[in-house]
Design a protein around this motif. Structure first.
Motif, PDB file in Angstrom:
ATOM      1  N   GLU A 286      -4.925   4.041  11.104  1.00  0.00           N
ATOM      2  CA  GLU A 286      -5.745   5.193  11.516  1.00  0.00           C
ATOM      3  C   GLU A 286      -4.884   6.448  11.674  1.00  0.00           C
ATOM      4  O   GLU A 286      -5.312   7.546  11.382  1.00  0.00           O
ATOM      5  CB  GLU A 286      -6.470   4.952  12.868  1.00  0.00           C
ATOM      6  CG  GLU A 286      -7.368   3.737  12.888  1.00  0.00           C
ATOM      7  CD  GLU A 286      -6.574   2.454  13.100  1.00  0.00           C
ATOM      8  OE1 GLU A 286      -5.649   2.488  13.929  1.00  0.00           O
ATOM      9  OE2 GLU A 286      -6.843   1.460  12.414  1.00  0.00           O
ATOM     10  N   TRP A 287      -3.714   6.278  12.135  1.00  0.00           N
ATOM     11  CA  TRP A 287      -2.883   7.432  12.443  1.00  0.00           C
ATOM     12  C   TRP A 287      -2.614   8.301  11.212  1.00  0.00           C
ATOM     13  O   TRP A 287      -2.714   9.519  11.251  1.00  0.00           O
ATOM     14  CB  TRP A 287      -1.543   6.977  13.041  1.00  0.00           C
ATOM     15  CG  TRP A 287      -0.714   8.187  13.312  1.00  0.00           C
ATOM     16  CD1 TRP A 287      -0.726   8.956  14.422  1.00  0.00           C
ATOM     17  CD2 TRP A 287       0.193   8.804  12.395  1.00  0.00           C
ATOM     18  NE1 TRP A 287       0.096  10.007  14.287  1.00  0.00           N
ATOM     19  CE2 TRP A 287       0.689   9.946  13.042  1.00  0.00           C
ATOM     20  CE3 TRP A 287       0.637   8.507  11.110  1.00  0.00           C
ATOM     21  CZ2 TRP A 287       1.604  10.794  12.445  1.00  0.00           C
ATOM     22  CZ3 TRP A 287       1.538   9.353  10.510  1.00  0.00           C
ATOM     23  CH2 TRP A 287       2.022  10.485  11.191  1.00  0.00           C
ATOM     24  N   ALA A 288      -2.353   7.604  10.132  1.00  0.00           N
ATOM     25  CA  ALA A 288      -1.918   8.302   8.925  1.00  0.00           C
ATOM     26  C   ALA A 288      -2.940   9.328   8.463  1.00  0.00           C
ATOM     27  O   ALA A 288      -2.588  10.374   7.910  1.00  0.00           O
ATOM     28  CB  ALA A 288      -1.632   7.293   7.825  1.00  0.00           C
ATOM     29  N   VAL A 289      -4.249   9.091   8.645  1.00  0.00           N
ATOM     30  CA  VAL A 289      -5.290   9.989   8.155  1.00  0.00           C
ATOM     31  C   VAL A 289      -5.182  11.360   8.831  1.00  0.00           C
ATOM     32  O   VAL A 289      -5.409  12.395   8.206  1.00  0.00           O
ATOM     33  CB  VAL A 289      -6.680   9.364   8.405  1.00  0.00           C
ATOM     34  CG1 VAL A 289      -7.778  10.296   7.928  1.00  0.00           C
ATOM     35  CG2 VAL A 289      -6.764   8.027   7.703  1.00  0.00           C
ATOM     36  N   PHE A 296      -0.890  18.076   2.989  1.00  0.00           N
ATOM     37  CA  PHE A 296      -1.302  18.920   1.865  1.00  0.00           C
ATOM     38  C   PHE A 296      -0.619  20.284   1.927  1.00  0.00           C
ATOM     39  O   PHE A 296      -0.173  20.806   0.922  1.00  0.00           O
ATOM     40  CB  PHE A 296      -2.824  19.093   1.842  1.00  0.00           C
ATOM     41  CG  PHE A 296      -3.472  18.101   0.936  1.00  0.00           C
ATOM     42  CD1 PHE A 296      -3.334  18.243  -0.445  1.00  0.00           C
ATOM     43  CD2 PHE A 296      -4.187  17.031   1.430  1.00  0.00           C
ATOM     44  CE1 PHE A 296      -3.909  17.325  -1.305  1.00  0.00           C
ATOM     45  CE2 PHE A 296      -4.763  16.109   0.572  1.00  0.00           C
ATOM     46  CZ  PHE A 296      -4.626  16.250  -0.792  1.00  0.00           C
ATOM     47  N   ALA A 297      -0.578  20.835   3.147  1.00  0.00           N
ATOM     48  CA  ALA A 297       0.065  22.147   3.298  1.00  0.00           C
ATOM     49  C   ALA A 297       1.502  22.055   2.811  1.00  0.00           C
ATOM     50  O   ALA A 297       1.967  22.897   2.027  1.00  0.00           O
ATOM     51  CB  ALA A 297       0.019  22.590   4.756  1.00  0.00           C
ATOM     52  N   PHE A 301       3.258  23.915  -0.525  1.00  0.00           N
ATOM     53  CA  PHE A 301       4.480  24.698  -0.397  1.00  0.00           C
ATOM     54  C   PHE A 301       5.522  24.204  -1.408  1.00  0.00           C
ATOM     55  O   PHE A 301       6.153  24.989  -2.117  1.00  0.00           O
ATOM     56  CB  PHE A 301       5.007  24.591   1.036  1.00  0.00           C
ATOM     57  CG  PHE A 301       6.358  25.220   1.214  1.00  0.00           C
ATOM     58  CD1 PHE A 301       6.510  26.596   1.160  1.00  0.00           C
ATOM     59  CD2 PHE A 301       7.496  24.430   1.413  1.00  0.00           C
ATOM     60  CE1 PHE A 301       7.755  27.176   1.309  1.00  0.00           C
ATOM     61  CE2 PHE A 301       8.744  25.000   1.561  1.00  0.00           C
ATOM     62  CZ  PHE A 301       8.869  26.369   1.506  1.00  0.00           C
ATOM     63  N   LEU A 302       5.650  22.888  -1.468  1.00  0.00           N
ATOM     64  CA  LEU A 302       6.657  22.330  -2.377  1.00  0.00           C
ATOM     65  C   LEU A 302       6.318  22.598  -3.839  1.00  0.00           C
ATOM     66  O   LEU A 302       7.197  22.877  -4.648  1.00  0.00           O
ATOM     67  CB  LEU A 302       6.802  20.825  -2.140  1.00  0.00           C
ATOM     68  CG  LEU A 302       7.475  20.466  -0.827  1.00  0.00           C
ATOM     69  CD1 LEU A 302       7.686  18.968  -0.731  1.00  0.00           C
ATOM     70  CD2 LEU A 302       8.803  21.185  -0.695  1.00  0.00           C
TER      71      LEU A 302
END
Ligand code: UDP
Ligand code: MG
Length: 339
Positions: A286-289, A296-297, A301-302
């Protein structure tokens, strides 16, 4: 294919009537001083320029010639120049096949210069001809490159700030220490000019390239005026590309910075991946979501960084491409001298 093209294929990149070996030919004595002026659509400035330039030269105790390069003008620059040659002895017209840009035009002028001392200037009277004797004085003192710093520069606020910033940045990156790269009222000894012509670069910046060949350079302050008439030939985009030329043309530092920044980002990426992995194992799936937007941000940037890096690499590759093609920086149409 033979890579060593005979030098005769590029006759315009050598200098004529070299005073060093003029004992072989009983030709007219070459002038001491050559003034080189690139002109692109300068019909409104020519007569005003000559009205001020010729009296200054006549006062000098040196022989001289004035070389005007018509850089593919689409107005009446060439017609006016042809008229003026009938009136003025010592005027040389170099007509290029089309527009090659200011620095290529200056190179074309260099290739025709017979003087021991060569002074470049703009046609729009931003460089006052009355400052020429100051440069000549430095030549007499034995300097072989006379740079110039614009006193009370008459350009827009934006251009002044941009130019101050880039001057500093370029000095840092290229290691060329010039106080003012932009002023074209400069003096070059024949040896320096020969060096520049023997290493013709397609997109170059002559004041910077010259520092490489100079043994005894000096910078002096010269007056700067507003463009007498007509418009600057430099758009924002052209100015930007000139600055880019300066940075990539004289230094590998941008590539090195790319490498350093790239390595740092990769390290950061590795660390965050490890952190995420640990958190994922610790707190469950659950944490990863929750972190997905940050992710994404970071990713955007990358991706941006990567495009920047590609662009920078492209700049260098483009320069290599141009160098490998080995085309001359300009195509000479004809030369007319009134001597
Ligand atoms: N020039 C040229 N070819 C070009 C652009 C400019 O020979 O493609 C000449 C122009 O006629 C002038 C000098 O280079 O004598 C400087 O140009 P400009 O005054 O437009 O530049 P700025 O002073 O705005 O930097
Ligand atoms: Mg100008």
């Amino acid at each position: 294919m033979n890579n060593n093209a005979p030098s005769s294929m590029k006759p315009e990149m050598t200098m004529p009537d070299n005073p060093d070996n003029n004992h072989q030919h009983a030709k007219a004595e070459p002038p001491r001083l050559s003034i080189v002026i690139p002109m692109y659509n300068e019909e409104v400035n020519i007569s005003r320029l000559f009205e001020r330039l010729f009296p200054v030269l006549q006062e000098l105790e040196e022989s001289w010639e004035v070389i005007c390069i018509n850089d593919g003008s689409s107005d009446h620059t060439l017609e006016l120049l042809l008229e003026e040659t009938q009136r003025h002895k010592g005027l040389v017209i170099v007509n290029l096949a089309r527009n090659f840009g200011q620095h290529a035009a200056v190179m074309a002028g260099f290739a025709q210069a017979r003087g021991q001392w060569i002074i470049t200037m703009d046609a729009d009277l931003q460089n006052p001809p009355e400052e020429i004797p100051k440069i000549v004085e430095q030549f007499r003192k034995g300097h072989d490159l006379v740079g110039s710093i614009r006193q009370a520069r008459q350009d827009s606020f934006f251009r002044k700030v941009a130019s101050r910033l880039t001057n500093r940045l370029i000095t840092k990156i290229s290691g060329i220490s010039l106080k003012d790269f932009g002023c074209m009222l400069r003096g070059y000894s024949r040896d320096v000019v020969r060096g520049i012509l023997q290493n013709p670069e397609y997109r170059t910046f002559i004041p910077a390239l010259a520092t490489f060949f100079a043994k005894n350079p000096i910078e002096i302050e010269v007056k700067h005026e507003e463009r007498a008439a007509g418009q600057s030939k430099y758009s924002l985009l052209k100015l930007f590309s000139l600055q880019l030329d300066l940075m990539t043309g004289f230094s590998m530092w941008p590539l090195r910075i790319l490498f350093i920044v790239g390595s740092a980002i990769a390290l950061l990426g590795l660390l965050s991946a490890l952190t995420i992995l640990v958190l994922r194992l610790w707190y469950g799936p659950e944490w990863a979501v929750q972190g997905v937007f940050t992710l994404f941000a970071g990713l955007f940037f990358l991706v941006g960084c990567q495009f920047f890096a590609l662009g920078l690499l492209g700049e260098y590759i483009g320069r290599i491409f141009q160098a490998v093609r080995n085309r001359p920086p300009f195509i000479l149409d004809w030369v007319k001298r009134n001597t």
